[in-house]
Design an enzyme around this catalytic site. Structure first.
Site, PDB file in Angstrom:
ATOM      1  N   SER A 129      48.901  56.084  30.515  1.00 45.61           N
ATOM      2  CA  SER A 129      49.431  56.952  31.559  1.00 45.61           C
ATOM      3  C   SER A 129      49.384  58.415  31.106  1.00 45.61           C
ATOM      4  CB  SER A 129      50.869  56.539  31.856  1.00 45.61           C
ATOM      5  OG  SER A 129      51.384  57.383  32.836  1.00 45.61           O
ATOM      6  N   GLY A 130      48.829  59.275  31.942  1.00 44.90           N
ATOM      7  CA  GLY A 130      48.747  60.700  31.608  1.00 44.90           C
ATOM      8  C   GLY A 130      47.489  61.055  30.839  1.00 44.90           C
ATOM      9  N   THR A 134      43.155  59.668  36.817  1.00 48.06           N
ATOM     10  CA  THR A 134      43.090  59.999  38.244  1.00 48.06           C
ATOM     11  C   THR A 134      42.338  61.310  38.459  1.00 48.06           C
ATOM     12  OG1 THR A 134      45.100  58.773  38.593  1.00 48.06           O
ATOM     13  CG2 THR A 134      44.512  60.328  40.303  1.00 48.06           C
ATOM     14  N   ASN A 192      53.978  61.489  32.876  1.00 50.31           N
ATOM     15  CA  ASN A 192      52.989  62.198  33.694  1.00 50.31           C
ATOM     16  C   ASN A 192      53.685  62.719  34.947  1.00 50.31           C
ATOM     17  OD1 ASN A 192      50.861  62.999  35.286  1.00 50.31           O
ATOM     18  ND2 ASN A 192      49.703  61.081  35.101  1.00 50.31           N
ATOM     19  N   SER A 195      52.087  60.763  38.192  1.00 50.47           N
ATOM     20  CA  SER A 195      51.648  59.443  37.740  1.00 50.47           C
ATOM     21  C   SER A 195      51.348  58.522  38.926  1.00 50.47           C
ATOM     22  CB  SER A 195      52.757  58.846  36.874  1.00 50.47           C
ATOM     23  OG  SER A 195      52.393  57.567  36.454  1.00 50.47           O
ATOM     24  N   SER A 196      50.154  57.909  38.919  1.00 48.05           N
ATOM     25  CA  SER A 196      49.842  56.949  39.995  1.00 48.05           C
ATOM     26  C   SER A 196      50.646  55.695  39.732  1.00 48.05           C
ATOM     27  CB  SER A 196      48.354  56.576  39.986  1.00 48.05           C
ATOM     28  OG  SER A 196      47.568  57.606  39.462  1.00 48.05           O
ATOM     29  N   GLY A 422      47.315  52.482  33.240  1.00 49.96           N
ATOM     30  CA  GLY A 422      47.055  52.141  31.841  1.00 49.96           C
ATOM     31  C   GLY A 422      48.202  51.358  31.223  1.00 49.96           C
ATOM     32  N   GLU A 424      51.484  50.299  29.587  1.00 46.77           N
ATOM     33  CA  GLU A 424      52.785  50.969  29.588  1.00 46.77           C
ATOM     34  C   GLU A 424      53.680  50.316  28.567  1.00 46.77           C
ATOM     35  OE1 GLU A 424      54.680  51.455  33.397  1.00 46.77           O
ATOM     36  OE2 GLU A 424      53.327  53.105  33.906  1.00 46.77           O
TER      37      GLU A 424
HETATM   38  N1  ADP Z   1      40.221  67.244  33.101  1.00 41.74           N
HETATM   39  C1  ADP Z   1      41.423  67.801  33.144  1.00 41.74           C
HETATM   40  N2  ADP Z   1      41.574  69.141  33.050  1.00 41.74           N
HETATM   41  C2  ADP Z   1      42.784  69.711  33.064  1.00 41.74           C
HETATM   42  N3  ADP Z   1      43.939  69.024  33.185  1.00 41.74           N
HETATM   43  C3  ADP Z   1      43.873  67.680  33.298  1.00 41.74           C
HETATM   44  C4  ADP Z   1      42.615  66.993  33.279  1.00 41.74           C
HETATM   45  N4  ADP Z   1      42.851  65.672  33.402  1.00 41.74           N
HETATM   46  C5  ADP Z   1      44.192  65.538  33.499  1.00 41.74           C
HETATM   47  N5  ADP Z   1      44.810  66.735  33.444  1.00 41.74           N
HETATM   48  C6  ADP Z   1      46.267  66.995  33.508  1.00 41.74           C
HETATM   49  O1  ADP Z   1      46.948  65.825  33.106  1.00 41.74           O
HETATM   50  C7  ADP Z   1      47.759  65.312  34.155  1.00 41.74           C
HETATM   51  C8  ADP Z   1      47.712  63.805  34.142  1.00 41.74           C
HETATM   52  O2  ADP Z   1      46.431  63.361  34.520  1.00 41.74           O
HETATM   53  P1  ADP Z   1      46.224  62.060  35.421  1.00 41.74           P
HETATM   54  O3  ADP Z   1      44.793  62.036  35.803  1.00 41.74           O
HETATM   55  O4  ADP Z   1      47.220  62.011  36.512  1.00 41.74           O
HETATM   56  O5  ADP Z   1      46.552  60.922  34.361  1.00 41.74           O
HETATM   57  P2  ADP Z   1      46.495  59.322  34.562  1.00 41.74           P
HETATM   58  O6  ADP Z   1      45.917  59.053  35.910  1.00 41.74           O
HETATM   59  O7  ADP Z   1      45.623  58.834  33.450  1.00 41.74           O
HETATM   60  O8  ADP Z   1      47.887  58.849  34.404  1.00 41.74           O
HETATM   61  C9  ADP Z   1      47.203  65.942  35.426  1.00 41.74           C
HETATM   62  O9  ADP Z   1      48.196  66.074  36.403  1.00 41.74           O
HETATM   63  C10 ADP Z   1      46.719  67.289  34.923  1.00 41.74           C
HETATM   64  O10 ADP Z   1      47.802  68.194  34.830  1.00 41.74           O
HETATM   65 MG    MG Z   2      46.767  58.101  37.559  1.00 41.72          MG
END
Ligand code: ADP
Ligand code: MG
Length: 732
Positions: A129-130, A134, A192, A195-196, A422, A424
Site C-alpha cells: 500500500s502506498g 494506482t 497512503n 489508498s484504494s 498490496g 497489508e
Molecule cells: N510516480 C509518482 N510520482 C509522484 N508521486 C507518486 C507517484 N506514484 C505515487 N506517488 C505518490 O504516492 C501516493 C500513493 O500512491 P498510490 O498509487 O495511491 O499507491 P498504491 O496504489 O500502491 O497504494 C500518491 O498519492 C502520490 O502522492
Molecule cells: Mg491504490
C-alpha cells in the site's frame, strides 16, 4: 556494514568498519552505476542491485528494468516532465528497448505485442500500500487513451472534453472513471493518503485504428468496515468529505447535513482533512465525472441521499431498556429516514426488533442494544457497498455501450490492467487483511510461475544448459489458505454453515487441523488470533468478526425496509425484482460474465472472492503479462527518501532478486527451428526444410555464419534460445 542511505549518529561518514566476510560482496565496475536494465550487471547480489537502484533514484530515475520486469520506486513528489504529453509521444511507436524504463514503455510494448502477435496482453501492477500502483495504473490508462493521437505536440492531454461534433470520446469517458472510483473507493489510511480500498482489473479493447472500443472494470472486495469504523488517523471514503465540503447550502439543507466533523461515521478517525487535498474542489470533479458517465441528475440526488443517510444513521444513538433490549433515544432516526425515504416507524421496528418464526406464527422479538447497533451498521455498510456496485455497473454500461459507435468487431484484442491491493500487515489484522493477503499470494504465485518456474522448466524440457536458480515458492501458504477441505478459507465457509459456530470455535478447528503446518501458528497464551507466515512476512490475524464478515448477511427485515424506500435508486438496489444486475445492459452483463460475476445468489464473501480470483487467474493465463513491481521507499511518505532495508525486503519477498538472475542468464527470444530456418533461409541460400532435423541443421548453419558469438544462443530440442539483440541483428 554501512547500509545505503544510513548515516552514523554523529553524522560523520566512518572511514573504517569491521564486517563479517559473508557480508562482503563484489561490486560492479563503477561505469555500470545506475544502469537502466540490471540484467547488464555482472554482479547480481542484493547489495549490488540495491546500490544500482539507489544511484538511479537519487538522480530522479524512478524506473528500472530487471529484464522484462519494470521496477518503480515511489518518489512521493512530482518529477518534472516525467508524464507530460511530449514524454508520452516519445514512446509512441518507438523501439522501447532503446528508451528509458517507464510505465509508458510497458504500455507501449504491450500494445505493440498485441498488434504483432494478436495475443491479449496484461499489465500486472503489484506492491504494498502506498507503493504507487494506482498512480502507475492511471498513467498507463492515460497512455492507452491517447495512443491514437498522431501528433506529438502535447495536444493529447489538453484536448477539450468534447470531441468534434460534441460527442464525448470513449477515451474521455474512460479517463473520467478514475475520479469516480477514487472518490467512492479510496480513503486516507495511515499508509497512503489516497489508498484504494478495493482491487480492480480493467479490460481495455483496442481497435485497428488504435482507439479504445470498449472497456470493463471488474472490482474486488471493497473494504466495507470503513463505512462505519475508521482507525485513528484515517478517514472514511473521500466522497463523504467531498459532499460535506462541496455541496451548496441548498443541497445541504435538503440532505440535512452539516460539516464532516458533526457526524460520527466521518469523524471517528479524528482526521477530517488531508494536506494538499481540497475536498470541495474534488466534489465538483466528482459531479462532473458522474455527468460524464451519464448519471442523470435524479440518480445523482439519490447518491447524495444515500451518503447523507449513512452519516445520519451513524448518529442514531441506542439506549438500553431495563430488560436490556435496545431503543432509539434521540430522534436522529427521523432525519435519517427522511433523507433515505423510509417510514420512521418501520425503521424503528427493523432496527430494534427481530422476526422469529414459531411454527406458522411470526413473532417480533426485541433486539439487545448491541444487536440494534450492529443492525444500524449493517444497513449503513450495505447501502454503501450496493451504491459502489451500482456505480460500477453504470460505468461499465457506458464503457461498453460506446461499442455501437466504434464497432466492437474492429477490436484487435484486449489489454488487462490489474491494480490490486498490496500485502497489508497492520497492528490489527482481520478478515479483510486475510482476503487481501490471500489475493497477493495468488498474484505472487502467478509471478513465480511466469517469471521463475515455467521459464526454468522450459530450459530443462528443451535440454538447454542451465544452472537452476532457487527461489522461495509460496505453494504451502496458498495450500494453507485455500486448500480444500482444510484450508483456512474453506474451514471458515464450513463454520459459517453451523448456527452454533463462533469465531472461537473457528479458531479451535483451525488450530487442530493446522497444528503441524509450517506456515501456521497459534500464539500460546492467546485464544483470539492465529499467525500465518506469508511471503511478505508473518501476519497475526484476530479472529473477532470473521464469521459475521464472511457471512455478510443483511437480515431480510432490513432488506425489506430499504426496498420500501421512496428514493428510487435505493428501492432498485434492494428490491429482489429489480436488482442492479438485472438492470444492466446486456453487453456489460456479458463482459461481467466473462470475468465470472455471479448473479445475486448469496454466497459467502470469501467464496465469492475466491471465485473472482480464480476467474482472474484464468483470464491472466490467456494473456501475455508484463509485470510492474512498485516499491515504497520509506514509511513516512517523505519525498525522494529511500530506506535500503525497506526496499531490500520488498525486492526479496516479491522474487525480484531471483527474477534478475534468471533473466540475466536466460534467453528472452525463442523461435522454433522450422520458423527460424524458413524465415532466414535466404541468408545461407538454404533449401526448403521439411523435417525437424533438417530445420535444426539449417538453423545451426545460419547462426554459425551470422552470429559469431556462440554464447548468445543455445539450440534446444525444438527451438533456438537467444539473448536479446540476436534476432535484430539477423533482421538487419
Ligand atoms: N510516480 C509518482 N510520482 C509522484 N508521486 C507518486 C507517484 N506514484 C505515487 N506517488 C505518490 O504516492 C501516493 C500513493 O500512491 P498510490 O498509487 O495511491 O499507491 P498504491 O496504489 O500502491 O497504494 C500518491 O498519492 C502520490 O502522492
Ligand atoms: Mg491504490
Amino acid at each position: 556494514m554501512i547500509k545505503v542511505g544510513e548515516t552514523f549518529p554523529s553524522g560523520k561518514v566512518p572511514l573504517t568498519k569491521q564486517v563479517q566476510l559473508e557480508d562482503v560482496f563484489l561490486a560492479n565496475p563503477s561505469r555500470f552505476d545506475g544502469v537502466a536494465d540490471m540484467c547488464r550487471l555482472s554482479e547480481l547480489s542484493a547489495p549490488c542491485l540495491l546500490h544500482n537502484l539507489v544511484v538511479r533514484f537519487r538522480a530522479g530515475l524512478i524506473y528500472t528494468y530487471t529484464g522484462p520486469l519494470l521496477i518503480s520506486i515511489n518518489p512521493f513528489q512530482p518529477i518534472a516532465g516525467l508524464y507530460d504529453d511530449s514524454t508520452m509521444s516519445s514512446y509512441r511507436g518507438s523501439n522501447v528497448s532503446e528508451k528509458d524504463p517507464h510505465v509508458f514503455a510497458a504500455a507501449e510494448s504491450a500494445l505493440q505485442s498485441l498488434f504483432r502477435d494478436k495475443m491479449d496482453q496484461s499489465i500486472v501492477i503489484s506492491g504494498e500500500s502506498g507503493a504507487g500502483k494506482t498512480e502507475a495504473a492511471k498513467s498507463i490508462m492515460r497512455y492507452l487513451a491517447f495512443w491514437n493521437m498522431e501528433s506529438g505536440d502535447g495536444t493529447g492531454g489538453d484536448r477539450s472534453s468534447e470531441d468534434e461534433g460534441g460527442e464525448k470520446s470513449m477515451e474521455r469517458v474512460f479517463l473520467q472513471t478514475n475520479p469516480l472510483t477514487e472518490a467512492f473507493g479510496n480513503a486516507k489510511t495511515i499508509r497512503n493518503d489516497n489508498s484504494s480500498r478495493f482491487g480492480k482489473f480493467i479490460r481495455i479493447h483496442v481497435t485497428k485504428s488504435h482507439r479504445i472500443s470498449e472497456a470493463y472494470i471488474e472490482h474486488y472486495l471493497l473494504e466495507k468496515s470503513r463505512v462505519t469504523h475508521q482507525a485513528e488517523g484515517e478517514r472514511n471514503y473521500h466522497i463523504f468529505y467531498q459532499l460535506c465540503a462541496g455541496a451548496g447550502e441548498d443541497m445541504l439543507a435538503v440532505l440535512k447535513l452539516s460539516a464532516a466533523s458533526a457526524h460520527k461515521f466521518s469523524r471517528q478517525g479524528k482526521c477530517l482533512s488531508i494536506p494538499g487535498v481540497d475536498d470541495s474542489a474534488d466534489f465538483r470533479t466528482t459531479k462532473n465525472a458522474l455527468s460524464s458517465v451519464g448519471i442523470p441528475p435524479t440518480a445523482q440526488e439519490g447518491i447524495w441521499r444515500i451518503l447523507a443517510g449513512i452519516l445520519h444513521l451513524g448518529d442514531i444513538e441506542f439506549g438500553a431498556l431495563k430488560d436490556g433490549s435496545g431503543t432509539m433515544n434521540d430522534g436522529a432516526e427521523d432525519v435519517a429516514c427522511r433523507v433515505l425515504g423510509l417510514e420512521p416507524a418501520d425503521a424503528r421496528t427493523a432496527l430494534c426488533q427481530r422476526k422469529i418464526k414459531a411454527g406458522l406464527e411470526v413473532l417480533q422479538v426485541p433486539k439487545s442494544r448491541m444487536e440494534a447497533i450492529l443492525s444500524r451498521d449493517a444497513v449503513s455498510r450495505a447501502l454503501y457497498t450496493r451504491l459502489f456496485d451500482w456505480l460500477l455497473e453504470r460505468i461499465n454500461e457506458v464503457l461498453s455501450a460506446q461499442v455501437s459507435g466504434s464497432s466492437s468487431s474492429s477490436s484487435v484484442g484486449c489489454i488487462g490492467l490489474l491494480d490490486i491491493f498490496g500485502f497489508e500487515i497492520l497492528e490489527e489484522n482481520g478478515f479483510e487483511q486475510l482476503c487481501i493477503n490471500y489475493a497477493n499470494e495468488k498474484l505472487q504465485r502467478y509471478f513465480n510461475d511466469q517469471m521463475l518456474s515455467s521459464e526454468q522448466e522450459e530450459y530443462a524440457a528443451e535440454e538447454v544448459e542451465w544452472v537452476r536458480v532457487d527461489y522461495e515458492d509460496n505453494l504451502s501458504v496458498l495450500e494453507l489458505l485455500e486448500g480444500k477441505p482444510e484450508g483456512i478459507l474453506p474451514i471458515l465457509d464450513d463454520q459459517c454453515l453451523f448456527a452454533t459456530a463462533t469465531d472461537s470455535s473457528f479458531l479451535q478447528v483451525l488450530s487442530k487441523k493446522h497444528a503441524s503446518s509450517k506456515d501456521f501458528t497459534q500464539p500460546k497464551l492467546k485464544h483470539t488470533s492465529f499467525l500465518v507466515k506469508h511471503s511478505a512476512g508473518s501476519v497475526e490475524y484476530l479472529v473477532l468478526g470473521f464469521l459475521d464478515k464472511n457471512k455478510d448477511q443483511l437480515y431480510s427485515d432490513l432488506t425489506e425496509l430499504l426496498a420500501s424506500s421512496r428514493v428510487s435508486i435505493i428501492k432498485d438496489m434492494f428490491s429482489p425484482s429489480s436488482s442492479s444486475s438485472s438492470s444492466s445492459s446486456s453487453k456489460s452483463r456479458q463482459m461481467g460474465r466473462q470475468l465470472g460475476s455471479k448473479a445475486s445468489q448469496h454466497i459467502s464473501v470469501s467464496a465469492k472472492f475466491r471465485e473472482q480470483l480464480q476467474q482472474l487467474m484464468k483470464t491472466l493465463a490467456r494473456t501475455r503479462p508484463t509485470f510492474v513491481r512498485c516499491i515504497k521507499p520509506n514509511a513516512a511518505k517523505a519525498p525522494l527518501l529511500l530506506h535500503a532495508g525497506m526496499v531490500d525486503h520488498q525486492l526479496r519477498c516479491s522474487g525480484v532478486y531471483a527474477a534478475v538472475k534468471i533473466a540475466q542468464a536466460g534467453y528472452p527470444s525463442r523461435i522454433s527451428f522450422l520458423d527460424f530456418a524458413t524465415r532466414y533461409r535466404m541468408l545461407v541460400r538454404g533449401s526448403h526444410v521439411k523435417t525437424l532435423e533438417e530445420a535444426r541443421e539449417q538453423s545451426r548453419s545460419i547462426l554459425l555464419d551470422f552470429c559469431s558469438d556462440s554464447s548468445l544462443y543455445q539450440l534446444g530440442k525444438h527451438k533456438i534460445f537467444m539473448k536479446g539483440g540476436v534476432l535484430a541483428r539477423l533482421e538487419e
